[in-house]
Design a protein around this motif. Sequence first.
Motif, PDB file in Angstrom:
ATOM      1  N   UNK A   1      37.135  29.162  37.152  1.00 48.66           N
ATOM      2  CA  UNK A   1      38.272  30.283  37.095  1.00 48.66           C
ATOM      3  C   UNK A   1      38.337  31.062  38.359  1.00 48.66           C
ATOM      4  N   UNK A   2      39.432  31.276  38.677  1.00 49.41           N
ATOM      5  CA  UNK A   2      39.564  32.036  40.109  1.00 49.41           C
ATOM      6  C   UNK A   2      40.712  33.226  39.925  1.00 49.41           C
ATOM      7  N   UNK A   3      40.585  33.923  40.628  1.00 51.33           N
ATOM      8  CA  UNK A   3      41.556  35.228  40.508  1.00 51.33           C
ATOM      9  C   UNK A   3      41.632  35.959  41.715  1.00 51.33           C
ATOM     10  N   UNK A   4      42.652  36.829  42.124  1.00 52.80           N
ATOM     11  CA  UNK A   4      42.711  37.509  43.080  1.00 52.80           C
ATOM     12  C   UNK A   4      43.093  39.115  42.957  1.00 52.80           C
ATOM     13  N   UNK A   5      42.693  39.669  43.676  1.00 51.87           N
ATOM     14  CA  UNK A   5      43.143  41.506  43.335  1.00 51.87           C
ATOM     15  C   UNK A   5      43.389  42.148  44.736  1.00 51.87           C
ATOM     16  N   UNK A   6      43.551  43.174  44.742  1.00 59.74           N
ATOM     17  CA  UNK A   6      43.488  44.045  45.863  1.00 59.74           C
ATOM     18  C   UNK A   6      41.952  44.431  46.190  1.00 59.74           C
ATOM     19  N   UNK A   7      41.681  44.757  47.348  1.00 63.84           N
ATOM     20  CA  UNK A   7      40.291  45.053  47.807  1.00 63.84           C
ATOM     21  C   UNK A   7      39.907  46.406  46.974  1.00 63.84           C
ATOM     22  N   UNK A   8      40.594  47.279  46.808  1.00 63.15           N
ATOM     23  CA  UNK A   8      40.285  48.502  46.215  1.00 63.15           C
ATOM     24  C   UNK A   8      40.191  48.536  44.732  1.00 63.15           C
ATOM     25  N   UNK A   9      40.446  47.550  44.057  1.00 63.69           N
ATOM     26  CA  UNK A   9      40.292  47.193  42.745  1.00 63.69           C
ATOM     27  C   UNK A   9      38.854  47.015  42.152  1.00 63.69           C
ATOM     28  N   UNK A  10      38.291  47.866  41.276  1.00 61.71           N
ATOM     29  CA  UNK A  10      37.068  47.574  40.954  1.00 61.71           C
ATOM     30  C   UNK A  10      36.909  46.057  40.128  1.00 61.71           C
ATOM     31  N   UNK A  11      35.767  45.752  40.473  1.00 64.00           N
ATOM     32  CA  UNK A  11      35.199  44.175  39.882  1.00 64.00           C
ATOM     33  C   UNK A  11      35.307  44.280  38.502  1.00 64.00           C
ATOM     34  N   UNK A  12      35.098  45.144  37.763  1.00 62.25           N
ATOM     35  CA  UNK A  12      34.852  44.973  36.110  1.00 62.25           C
ATOM     36  C   UNK A  12      36.409  44.932  35.658  1.00 62.25           C
ATOM     37  N   UNK A  13      37.320  45.147  36.256  1.00 64.64           N
ATOM     38  CA  UNK A  13      38.681  44.951  35.787  1.00 64.64           C
ATOM     39  C   UNK A  13      39.172  43.517  35.832  1.00 64.64           C
ATOM     40  N   UNK A  14      38.431  42.650  36.737  1.00 68.87           N
ATOM     41  CA  UNK A  14      38.873  41.381  36.619  1.00 68.87           C
ATOM     42  C   UNK A  14      37.935  40.345  35.652  1.00 68.87           C
ATOM     43  N   UNK A  15      36.783  41.004  35.289  1.00 68.39           N
ATOM     44  CA  UNK A  15      36.291  39.855  34.419  1.00 68.39           C
ATOM     45  C   UNK A  15      37.057  39.508  33.161  1.00 68.39           C
ATOM     46  N   UNK A  16      37.456  40.194  32.397  1.00 69.43           N
ATOM     47  CA  UNK A  16      38.011  39.714  31.205  1.00 69.43           C
ATOM     48  C   UNK A  16      39.326  38.685  31.495  1.00 69.43           C
ATOM     49  N   UNK A  17      40.324  38.619  32.432  1.00 67.68           N
ATOM     50  CA  UNK A  17      41.313  37.824  32.667  1.00 67.68           C
ATOM     51  C   UNK A  17      40.440  36.580  33.185  1.00 67.68           C
ATOM     52  N   UNK A  18      39.576  36.937  33.998  1.00 62.01           N
ATOM     53  CA  UNK A  18      38.626  35.409  34.672  1.00 62.01           C
ATOM     54  C   UNK A  18      38.132  34.650  33.268  1.00 62.01           C
ATOM     55  N   UNK A  19      37.489  35.267  32.563  1.00 58.66           N
ATOM     56  CA  UNK A  19      36.942  34.516  31.485  1.00 58.66           C
ATOM     57  C   UNK A  19      38.082  33.913  30.532  1.00 58.66           C
ATOM     58  N   UNK A  20      38.975  34.638  30.154  1.00 53.68           N
ATOM     59  CA  UNK A  20      40.106  34.165  29.446  1.00 53.68           C
ATOM     60  C   UNK A  20      40.775  33.042  30.115  1.00 53.68           C
ATOM     61  N   UNK A  21      40.658  32.873  31.534  1.00 50.17           N
ATOM     62  CA  UNK A  21      41.355  31.801  32.231  1.00 50.17           C
ATOM     63  C   UNK A  21      40.589  30.584  32.320  1.00 50.17           C
ATOM     64  N   UNK A  22      39.351  30.572  31.766  1.00 51.41           N
ATOM     65  CA  UNK A  22      38.362  29.292  31.744  1.00 51.41           C
ATOM     66  C   UNK A  22      39.145  28.308  31.246  1.00 51.41           C
ATOM     67  N   UNK A  23      39.379  27.084  31.624  1.00 52.14           N
ATOM     68  CA  UNK A  23      40.198  25.933  30.994  1.00 52.14           C
ATOM     69  C   UNK A  23      39.209  25.354  29.930  1.00 52.14           C
ATOM     70  N   UNK A  24      39.476  24.721  28.849  1.00 51.93           N
ATOM     71  CA  UNK A  24      38.765  23.753  28.047  1.00 51.93           C
ATOM     72  C   UNK A  24      38.084  22.903  28.718  1.00 51.93           C
TER      73      UNK A  24
END
Length: 169
Positions: free
Chosen positions: A43-66
Amino acid sequence: MRDRLGEHASPEKGDLTGPNPVDRGKYDPKIHLITERSGLPSSVGISGANLHDSRALIPLVKGIPPIRSRRGRRRRKPGELHADKGYDYNHLRRWLRGRGIAHRISRKGVESSQRLGRHRWTVERTMAWLAGCRRLHRRYERKADHFLAFTSIACTLICYRRLTKRDGL
């Protein structure tokens, strides 16, 4: 100032960029990545460099394909998740536990980063493979969707190269 398509003509800024707190405030994106144990991107995602890493974990885990397995149903979640100290928050631990994902998140001020390095190097290696793609090394696209598409293409190429090398084709 706008270009001929009606978009702002600033070469350094775009969607999902932010001032990088460690690189003299340059407007950069941050690539978030979840890999398998062998280093293949899941799973891959992008965000702004000033966004904290912890805010991206839930969308990344939800984005893992079967994931197809040899027997039984397709797996929709990883069995285990290793993360660094940027993800050390109780709400993330509870969320992962509620989904049945075993987590190994190093704790701030308690554990050293050395123990997690046994598993973290595969993610760092995959990030190095992504950094080898010239299109991702410097962001040329202003639209976040285009940059995410090129990141996904690079992840697909990494998987292809890795799987064909393993199969001996």
